[in-house]
Write a protein that holds these residues in place. Structure first.
Motif, PDB file in Angstrom:
ATOM      1  N   UNK A 186      87.410  23.008 -12.057  1.00  0.00           N
ATOM      2  CA  UNK A 186      86.842  24.034 -12.934  1.00  0.00           C
ATOM      3  C   UNK A 186      86.771  23.642 -14.409  1.00  0.00           C
ATOM      4  N   UNK A 187      87.489  22.597 -14.810  1.00  0.00           N
ATOM      5  CA  UNK A 187      87.486  22.202 -16.219  1.00  0.00           C
ATOM      6  C   UNK A 187      86.390  21.185 -16.551  1.00  0.00           C
ATOM      7  N   UNK A 188      85.670  20.693 -15.539  1.00  0.00           N
ATOM      8  CA  UNK A 188      84.665  19.648 -15.745  1.00  0.00           C
ATOM      9  C   UNK A 188      83.402  19.999 -14.963  1.00  0.00           C
ATOM     10  N   UNK A 189      82.239  19.718 -15.543  1.00  0.00           N
ATOM     11  CA  UNK A 189      80.979  19.907 -14.831  1.00  0.00           C
ATOM     12  C   UNK A 189      80.677  18.628 -14.053  1.00  0.00           C
ATOM     13  N   UNK A 190      80.573  18.749 -12.742  1.00  0.00           N
ATOM     14  CA  UNK A 190      80.258  17.600 -11.895  1.00  0.00           C
ATOM     15  C   UNK A 190      78.809  17.704 -11.446  1.00  0.00           C
ATOM     16  N   UNK A 191      78.079  16.606 -11.655  1.00  0.00           N
ATOM     17  CA  UNK A 191      76.686  16.559 -11.229  1.00  0.00           C
ATOM     18  C   UNK A 191      76.432  15.254 -10.486  1.00  0.00           C
ATOM     19  N   UNK A 192      75.432  15.297  -9.619  1.00  0.00           N
ATOM     20  CA  UNK A 192      75.054  14.108  -8.870  1.00  0.00           C
ATOM     21  C   UNK A 192      73.576  14.220  -8.525  1.00  0.00           C
ATOM     22  N   UNK A 193      72.852  13.132  -8.710  1.00  0.00           N
ATOM     23  CA  UNK A 193      71.422  13.153  -8.385  1.00  0.00           C
ATOM     24  C   UNK A 193      71.215  12.648  -6.961  1.00  0.00           C
ATOM     25  N   UNK A 194      70.686  13.524  -6.120  1.00  0.00           N
ATOM     26  CA  UNK A 194      70.339  13.144  -4.758  1.00  0.00           C
ATOM     27  C   UNK A 194      69.070  12.312  -4.775  1.00  0.00           C
ATOM     28  N   UNK A 195      68.908  11.459  -3.770  1.00  0.00           N
ATOM     29  CA  UNK A 195      67.719  10.626  -3.659  1.00  0.00           C
ATOM     30  C   UNK A 195      66.905  11.088  -2.453  1.00  0.00           C
ATOM     31  N   UNK A 196      65.660  11.403  -2.690  1.00  0.00           N
ATOM     32  CA  UNK A 196      64.744  11.753  -1.606  1.00  0.00           C
ATOM     33  C   UNK A 196      63.696  10.663  -1.512  1.00  0.00           C
ATOM     34  N   UNK A 197      63.237  10.438  -0.290  1.00  0.00           N
ATOM     35  CA  UNK A 197      62.153   9.469  -0.079  1.00  0.00           C
ATOM     36  C   UNK A 197      61.278   9.974   1.058  1.00  0.00           C
ATOM     37  N   UNK A 198      60.119   9.369   1.202  1.00  0.00           N
ATOM     38  CA  UNK A 198      59.178   9.775   2.233  1.00  0.00           C
ATOM     39  C   UNK A 198      58.275  10.886   1.744  1.00  0.00           C
ATOM     40  N   UNK A 199      57.413  11.350   2.629  1.00  0.00           N
ATOM     41  CA  UNK A 199      56.487  12.407   2.254  1.00  0.00           C
ATOM     42  C   UNK A 199      55.551  11.958   1.158  1.00  0.00           C
ATOM     43  N   UNK A 200      55.123  12.901   0.347  1.00  0.00           N
ATOM     44  CA  UNK A 200      54.193  12.613  -0.747  1.00  0.00           C
ATOM     45  C   UNK A 200      54.900  12.049  -1.978  1.00  0.00           C
ATOM     46  N   UNK A 201      56.234  12.137  -1.995  1.00  0.00           N
ATOM     47  CA  UNK A 201      57.001  11.679  -3.161  1.00  0.00           C
ATOM     48  C   UNK A 201      57.285  12.794  -4.151  1.00  0.00           C
ATOM     49  N   UNK A 202      56.740  13.982  -3.899  1.00  0.00           N
ATOM     50  CA  UNK A 202      57.005  15.164  -4.733  1.00  0.00           C
ATOM     51  C   UNK A 202      57.750  16.175  -3.867  1.00  0.00           C
ATOM     52  N   UNK A 203      58.867  16.702  -4.406  1.00  0.00           N
ATOM     53  CA  UNK A 203      59.731  17.551  -3.590  1.00  0.00           C
ATOM     54  C   UNK A 203      60.098  18.843  -4.303  1.00  0.00           C
ATOM     55  N   UNK A 204      60.283  19.877  -3.525  1.00  0.00           N
ATOM     56  CA  UNK A 204      60.913  21.108  -3.986  1.00  0.00           C
ATOM     57  C   UNK A 204      62.321  21.095  -3.395  1.00  0.00           C
ATOM     58  N   UNK A 205      63.290  21.457  -4.237  1.00  0.00           N
ATOM     59  CA  UNK A 205      64.697  21.389  -3.825  1.00  0.00           C
ATOM     60  C   UNK A 205      65.271  22.794  -3.693  1.00  0.00           C
ATOM     61  N   UNK A 206      66.131  22.983  -2.680  1.00  0.00           N
ATOM     62  CA  UNK A 206      66.756  24.288  -2.433  1.00  0.00           C
ATOM     63  C   UNK A 206      68.215  24.104  -2.033  1.00  0.00           C
TER      64      UNK A 206
END
Length: 130
Positions: A20-40
């Motif tokens: 709770x004292x630190x903001x943790x972030x991570x970038x997921x990697x998507x591939x395939x399809x058109x290369x443009x993604x909506x994330x949920x």
């Protein structure tokens, strides 16, 4: 007509620290399809995900994050994101040489534990380990 490959999301699963004292972030990697993604995210109280696939941890728990091809909503894939508290540290065996009086950086593996999982963290760079 454009034929594109199936969408994939990495890593799978993503095990990331919750502190709770630190903001943790991570970038997921998507591939395939058109290369443009909506994330949920299935539970944005646990983790939210940006339009660029960056996951931000808000609470301890488990959520599913999905990437959907922007041009073909049926082409999608998901990963499980587990946000867990730090449970243990383990020194990674390695031969090191150092001069007397010099500092040394030791390789350490970090592990999370929650009701969902007990595994090494995928990324622990934001953990406040001193």
């Amino acid at each position: 007509m454009v034929i594109s490959g199936p969408v994939s999301v990495e890593p799978s699963p993503l095990v990331i620290p919750y502190d709770p004292s630190v903001v943790h972030q991570y970038r997921l990697r998507a591939s395939g399809g058109s290369g443009e993604y909506n994330w949920y995210s299935s539970d944005s109280n646990i983790v939210s995900v940006s339009a660029h696939g960056v996951v931000t941890v808000h609470a301890e728990g488990k959520s599913t994050v999905m990437a959907v091809d922007h041009k073909n909503q049926e082409n999608r894939n998901q990963t499980t994101v587990i946000a867990a508290r730090l449970a243990r540290l383990k020194l990674v065996p390695r031969d090191l040489e150092i001069q007397v009086g010099e500092s040394i950086i030791l390789p350490v593996a970090t592990y999370g534990r929650s009701e969902y999982h007990n595994a090494p963290f995928s990324n622990c760079t934001a953990l406040p380990i001193v």
